[in-house]
Design a protein around this motif. Structure first.
Motif, PDB file in Angstrom:
ATOM      1  N   UNK A  39       2.714  -5.705  58.346  1.00  0.00           N
ATOM      2  CA  UNK A  39       3.551  -6.008  59.513  1.00  0.00           C
ATOM      3  C   UNK A  39       3.028  -7.288  60.148  1.00  0.00           C
ATOM      4  N   UNK A  40       2.077  -7.194  61.103  1.00  0.00           N
ATOM      5  CA  UNK A  40       1.574  -8.423  61.737  1.00  0.00           C
ATOM      6  C   UNK A  40       1.055  -9.441  60.705  1.00  0.00           C
ATOM      7  N   UNK A  41       0.322  -9.008  59.660  1.00  0.00           N
ATOM      8  CA  UNK A  41      -0.182 -10.014  58.707  1.00  0.00           C
ATOM      9  C   UNK A  41       0.934 -10.807  58.018  1.00  0.00           C
ATOM     10  N   UNK A  42       2.161 -10.262  58.007  1.00  0.00           N
ATOM     11  CA  UNK A  42       3.241 -10.963  57.292  1.00  0.00           C
ATOM     12  C   UNK A  42       3.943 -12.009  58.151  1.00  0.00           C
ATOM     13  N   UNK A  43       3.675 -12.024  59.462  1.00  0.00           N
ATOM     14  CA  UNK A  43       4.406 -12.937  60.349  1.00  0.00           C
ATOM     15  C   UNK A  43       3.897 -14.369  60.174  1.00  0.00           C
TER      16      UNK A  43
END
Ligand SMILES: Nc1ncnc2c1ncn2[C@@H]1O[C@H](COP(=O)(O)OP(=O)(O)OP(=O)(O)O)[C@@H](O)[C@H]1O
Length: 317
Positions: free
Chosen positions: A299-303
């Motif tokens: 989630x956050x790592x993909x932004x």
């Protein structure tokens, strides 16, 4: 390229995701051994805030954590992302919110969430942050926090002339009418649109019908329904017969978790930093940002960060 400065205030949740990967689910009373454990920072509010911050927005988060290691980790993450943490407060009353996921080999999952500290974000916390809200261009809010708190945040932004985006998620069948009236942009995904309106959303025509229903329920200005790989549909008041379909870039998605949060943080960023953009262009740009996130895991790592995106998204002509 110069990093853009803006002010986006996010009012919302922190959740720590505890993800266990298993071969099968245990029976009642049975203990089984899982294959892997993954811990990560999440929560709709936190995710949306990180998305906006990575694009370069000066971002402030209003949220509540527990006095525990999960809370410490969220605070460290927000600080590392450059988010103003002044209005992230801690309660003794509950532990940091948790999402407990059990994932089977076929990708199916079972999820239990405990709101925890998020339920202790109060109307008073919004009053305390009034000055910060007054400096913002955009207030972004979701409903993983208490109803009265979210309404107070939207009301405060309305009183101060700050543009409001409401992500009416998680899905809620009997939404308080105040949510419709206080949001400049009311944004839901297909499932949330279905639950909120009772209209099945499986096609563009059905999405347009659901959007029309949401305008009729009292949405102030704009209804935005995200449609996964199909992009998003916008219906604006005064233009009720003409829904605009904004297509998402065609990409090979590998993990769409959090795409909606990435999209919303990006939309808040573009509306705060590029006032010259018409709304459908800001949505098109947010779709481009979200399409990058679905090509990465997590989630956050993909932004994405602003410097991983095309220059045109940041140019102010
Ligand atoms: N497969 C995809 N290809 C390209 N873009 C996508 C894809 N899936 C999602 N997106 C982008 O992300 C945006 C939000 O996606 P979606 O409508 O699935 O939100 P969501 O259901 O709230 O997401 P999630 O619950 O998984 O966080 C879409 O409007 C689109 O721009």
């Amino acid at each position: 390229m110069e990093k853009k400065i803006a002010q986006v205030v996010v009012v919302g949740s922190f959740m720590s995701d505890v993800v266990t990967y298993v071969d099968r689910l245990p029976n009642a009373g049975e203990t089984i051994t899982g294959n892997q454990l993954v811990l990560c920072c999440g929560g709709k509010g936190a995710n949306q805030c990180v998305s906006a911050a990575r694009l370069g927005a000066r971002t402030s988060m209003i949220g509540k954590l527990g006095k525990d290691s999960f809370g410490d980790e969220h605070l460290q993450t927000m600080t590392a992302e450059g988010v103003d943490t002044t209005h992230i407060t801690v309660t003794d009353e509950a532990l940091t919110g948790v999402g407990q996921l059990t994932v089977l080999p076929n990708g199916q999952n079972r999820v239990i969430t405990v709101s925890g500290a998020n339920a202790y974000l109060t109307v008073n916390d919004i009053s305390t942050a009034r000055t910060t809200i007054s400096t913002a261009k955009v207030l972004l809010c979701e409903i993983q926090v208490e109803k009265d708190t979210a309404i107070a945040a939207l009301q405060t932004a309305n009183d101060l002339g700050v543009l409001t985006i409401l992500n009416a998620a998680p899905a809620c069948p009997n939404l308080d009418p105040a949510f419709f009236m206080l949001s400049d942009i009311f944004c839901v995904n297909e499932t949330e649109a279905e639950v909120t309106t009772g209209i099945q959303v499986r096609s563009l025509d059905e999405a347009a019908a659901a959007a029309k229903c949401l305008l009729e329920k009292g949405c102030k200005n704009h209804v935005l329904i995200t449609l996964g790989a199909q992009g998003a549909l916008l219906l604006s008041r005064g233009d009720a017969e003409k829904p605009v379909h904004i297509k998402a870039p065609a990409v090979s998605a590998i993990d769409t978790t959090g795409a909606g949060d990435c999209f919303l943080g990006a939309l808040a960023f573009f509306l705060a930093t590029r006032p010259e953009l018409v709304l459908h262009k800001a949505i098109e740009y947010a779709c481009i940002v979200a399409s990058v996130s679905v090509q990465r895991n997590g989630t956050q790592p993909s932004f994405p960060h602003w410097n991983e995106l095309p220059n045109e998204l940041f140019r102010s002509d």
